[in-house]
Write a protein that holds these residues in place. Structure first.
Motif, short mmCIF file in Angstrom:
data_model
loop_
_atom_site.label_atom_id
_atom_site.label_comp_id
_atom_site.label_asym_id
_atom_site.label_seq_id
_atom_site.Cartn_x
_atom_site.Cartn_y
_atom_site.Cartn_z
N THR A 1 -11.01 3.26 -20.40
CA THR A 1 -12.08 4.25 -20.56
C THR A 1 -13.46 3.61 -20.52
OG1 THR A 1 -12.11 4.09 -22.97
CG2 THR A 1 -10.60 5.69 -22.01
N ARG B 1 -5.56 4.22 -20.54
CA ARG B 1 -5.11 5.62 -20.37
C ARG B 1 -4.15 5.73 -19.20
NH1 ARG B 1 -8.80 9.31 -22.99
NH2 ARG B 1 -9.22 8.25 -24.95
N ALA B 2 -3.36 6.78 -19.23
CA ALA B 2 -2.42 7.08 -18.16
C ALA B 2 -2.44 8.59 -17.93
CB ALA B 2 -1.02 6.60 -18.55
N PRO B 3 -1.86 9.08 -16.83
CA PRO B 3 -1.84 10.53 -16.62
C PRO B 3 -1.27 11.26 -17.83
CG PRO B 3 -1.06 9.41 -14.65
CD PRO B 3 -1.23 8.36 -15.72
N TYR B 4 -1.89 12.38 -18.18
CA TYR B 4 -1.49 13.09 -19.39
C TYR B 4 -1.05 14.53 -19.10
CZ TYR B 4 -1.84 15.10 -24.11
OH TYR B 4 -1.59 15.76 -25.29
N CYS B 5 -1.87 15.30 -18.32
CA CYS B 5 -1.55 16.73 -18.15
C CYS B 5 -0.93 17.05 -16.80
CB CYS B 5 -2.80 17.59 -18.36
SG CYS B 5 -3.93 17.59 -16.94
N VAL C 1 -6.56 19.20 -15.71
CA VAL C 1 -7.46 19.58 -16.80
C VAL C 1 -7.91 18.43 -17.69
CG1 VAL C 1 -6.79 22.01 -16.90
CG2 VAL C 1 -5.56 20.37 -18.32
N CYS C 2 -7.14 17.32 -17.78
CA CYS C 2 -7.49 16.31 -18.79
C CYS C 2 -8.34 15.16 -18.28
CB CYS C 2 -6.23 15.77 -19.46
SG CYS C 2 -5.39 14.47 -18.53
N PHE C 3 -8.34 14.92 -16.98
CA PHE C 3 -9.15 13.86 -16.36
C PHE C 3 -8.79 12.45 -16.84
CE2 PHE C 3 -12.31 16.23 -13.88
CZ PHE C 3 -12.02 17.52 -14.30
N ASP C 4 -7.58 12.26 -17.35
CA ASP C 4 -7.19 10.92 -17.75
C ASP C 4 -6.62 10.11 -16.59
OD1 ASP C 4 -7.85 9.87 -20.22
OD2 ASP C 4 -6.53 11.25 -21.27
N GLN D 1 -9.48 12.77 -9.37
CA GLN D 1 -8.36 13.20 -10.20
C GLN D 1 -7.05 12.92 -9.47
OE1 GLN D 1 -9.92 17.34 -11.19
NE2 GLN D 1 -8.90 16.75 -13.08
#
Lengths: 470, 98
Positions: free
Chosen positions: B45, B52-56, B60-63, B75
């Motif tokens: 970050t 961080r890794a993919p979350y949603c 929507v989460c932009f991780d 994204q």
């Protein structure tokens, strides 16, 4: 890359191609209205029917019958004559129904006589310690990986939270031969009492039969820990353990490679809010919901909202609400054209919604999982903790918009989607207000980031200038 | 970590993740391809340098922000892979002119 050419004007623009958007668009197009559908995803279906036209998992039993219901919707949509634009991100909607849309790195403006917003749902934030660690993701996200790419977790896998989706994903994983090490059920013990008045409707609905079958199948193969009251993901740079407590308060830990979280879904309100649609706090569903009439018409003239974006009702309800918005649209723009049978749609919708109330109340997530404390991250983008928010309120920060200035909370790229509900509840609790009174972020255009180059390349029409100025 | 079900082991497609070639599936999103390739974190970050890794997986989460074919902060879950695509994980803030 070739630029997609849009007309300056459409009779109907539908935003989102889940069940609500597909049903609305199909009916409008069949009635002869020039209809365009903008969908952010690469293929139609929304999240519930994600990848319905191109999933690699063709065996019906794996994803289940309910998933494949979406195929009929997608077929009807394809035959309807509506124009479908995939990978099309709507980043602006004005009260005059000017639409800013980005496709393959190019933005255009268009206008529609009627706009039907079908922006769907997203998973409710699940702010527990460690929820930002790699290896932790949402159950819905994991299900998207399954539907679109046939990917399943390997190694130790734990599902945690509450709600029908968690059980459905567990059952789909078992169908696919995936081992689940544990399911940590956070459904609060007291919920049954609140849900009980709606039990009878539920017992006589198809949800009951399907739900019981799912839960039984999962319980046969998976260790289910009920009444989990605390939960945290543990690890340095990656999740290695999940720690949980049940009612006796003793914390237990188990090793984990993939931790999948879920505690229900909430409307994805960013686009409608940025357009200026009036929303209110729904105390039962614990989220912001747009104020709409029985045809989905919002507080903005010519803008209707359907599907879960208008309040969580599930896939079937989304389809019915889509049809009702189409009925009003067709009546207004093309009187005398064939309409869906409104009476039977309404009957089906109300049966659907009545059956769901038990599910909503039974799986209502506990305050402890919605109102985090201490160092737990609330805003994932700007890494703002619950304690920082408490301190800012104590210093006099009155609401979510001011929290942006105090802490940059909600100002990262997700634009509050993953922290907004938590923040509203934390401020309300701390200031002893209702969530309605605590309020929400003022959501602004563009609701999805686009590059300055894309903005700058827009034709300098009055509509484009207005879209960029808001 | 994720594995591919047998029935989805078709339509191979080659991408380069941080310069290394990986066989993924044509139809994968960039975020799915990263998880399939065993990439445990896709970015650090800009605020604290946390992994961080993919979350949603639904935009929507932009991780899952990564650099795709030289363009930063895309994204990953919203873009489908293409043969020969260059995907680079991100560390901290983007630099001007990148």
């Amino acid at each position: 890359m070739s630029q997609t050419t849009l007309s300056d004007h459409y009779a109907v623009a539908v935003i989102g191609a889940g069940p609500g958007g597909l049903a609305a668009a199909s009916a409008c197009a069949r009635a002869g209205l020039e209809t365009v559908v903008f969908d952010e995803q690469p293929s139609p279906g929304g999240q519930i029917y994600r990848a319905i036209t191109d999933t690699p998992l063709k065996r019906e039993a794996l994803l289940g019958k309910d998933y494949w219901c979406g195929a009929h919707l997608a077929d009807a949509f394809k035959a309807s004559g509506a124009r479908y634009l995939s990978g099309a991100t709507v980043w602006s909607l004005t009260p005059e129904r000017e639409i800013g849309v980005s496709i393959a790195g190019h933005s255009s403006m268009t206008h529609a006589s009627r706009v039907i917003v079908a922006s769907g749902a997203l998973e409710r934030p699940f702010p527990v310690p460690g929820w930002t660690l790699p290896g932790v993701m949402t159950a819905g996200g994991a299900q998207i990986l399954l539907k679109t790419s046939g990917l399943v977790p390997k190694g130790r896998t734990v599902l945690a939270g509450c709600g029908p989706l968690l059980w459905l994903l567990a059952a789909q994983y078992l169908n696919a031969g995936v081992k689940i090490d544990a399911m940590l059920d956070t459904t609060p013990a007291g919920n049954l009492a609140q849900a009980r008045p709606h039990l009878l409707r539920f017992l006589f609905s198809p949800y009951f039969r399907k739900g019981i079958a799912l839960v039984r199948a999962v319980k046969r193969s998976v260790t289910v820990v009920s009444r989990v009251t605390r939960l945290r993901a543990v690890g340095e740079g990656r999740v290695t353990h999940v720690a949980y407590s049940v009612q006796d308060g003793t914390e237990r830990q188990m090793p984990v490679d993939t931790l999948l979280l879920h505690q229900g879904v909430v409307p994805n309100v960013n686009l409608a809010m940025a357009a200026g649609v009036e929303h209110y706090w729904d105390d039962e569903q614990l989220c912001w919901v747009p104020r709409v009439d029985e045809y989905g018409a919002s507080s903005i003239d010519g803008v209707a909202i359907v599907g879960d974006g208008a309040g969580i009702g599930g896939a079937r309800a989304a389809e019915y609400r889509g049809m009702l918005a189409a009925v009003a649209t067709i009546r207004a723009l093309s009187p005398g054209s064939p309409l869906p049978d409104e009476k039977s749609v309404r009957r089906a919708l109300s049966a659907e919604l009545r059956a769901r109330r038990f599910v909503d109340l039974f799986y209502r997530p506990a305050p402890a999982f919605r109102q985090p404390v201490d160092d737990t991250i609330v805003c994932r983008c700007e890494e703002v903790t619950a304690r920082q928010i408490e301190d800012a309120v104590a210093l006099g920060c009155p609401g979510p918009n001011q929290m942006k200035a105090f802490l940059r909370c909600g100002m990262g790229p997700c634009q509050g989607r993953l922290c907004g509900l938590t923040l509203t509840e934390l401020i309300a609790k701390r200031r002893a207000l209702t969530p309605q009174a605590a309020g929400y972020y003022h959501v602004r255009t563009p609701v999805k980031p686009i590059t300055v180059a894309e903005f700058a390349a827009l034709p300098k029409t009055p509509a484009a200038i207005k879209a960029a100025e808001r | 970590m994720f594995r591919r079900l047998h029935e989805a082991n078709d339509n191979p497609c080659k991408v380069f993740i941080d310069g290394e070639a990986f066989a993924v599936r044509d139809g994968d999103t960039v975020a799915a391809a990263l998880l399939a390739a065993g990439v445990g974190r896709v970015r650090l970050t800009p605020v604290s340098g946390a992994a961080r890794a993919p979350y949603c997986m639904m935009g929507v989460c932009f991780d899952c922000l990564v650099t795709v074919d030289g363009i930063g902060n895309r994204q990953g879950c919203m873009i489908r892979v293409r043969d020969g695509m260059r995907i680079d994980t991100q560390a901290g803030k983007r630099e001007l002119g990148q």
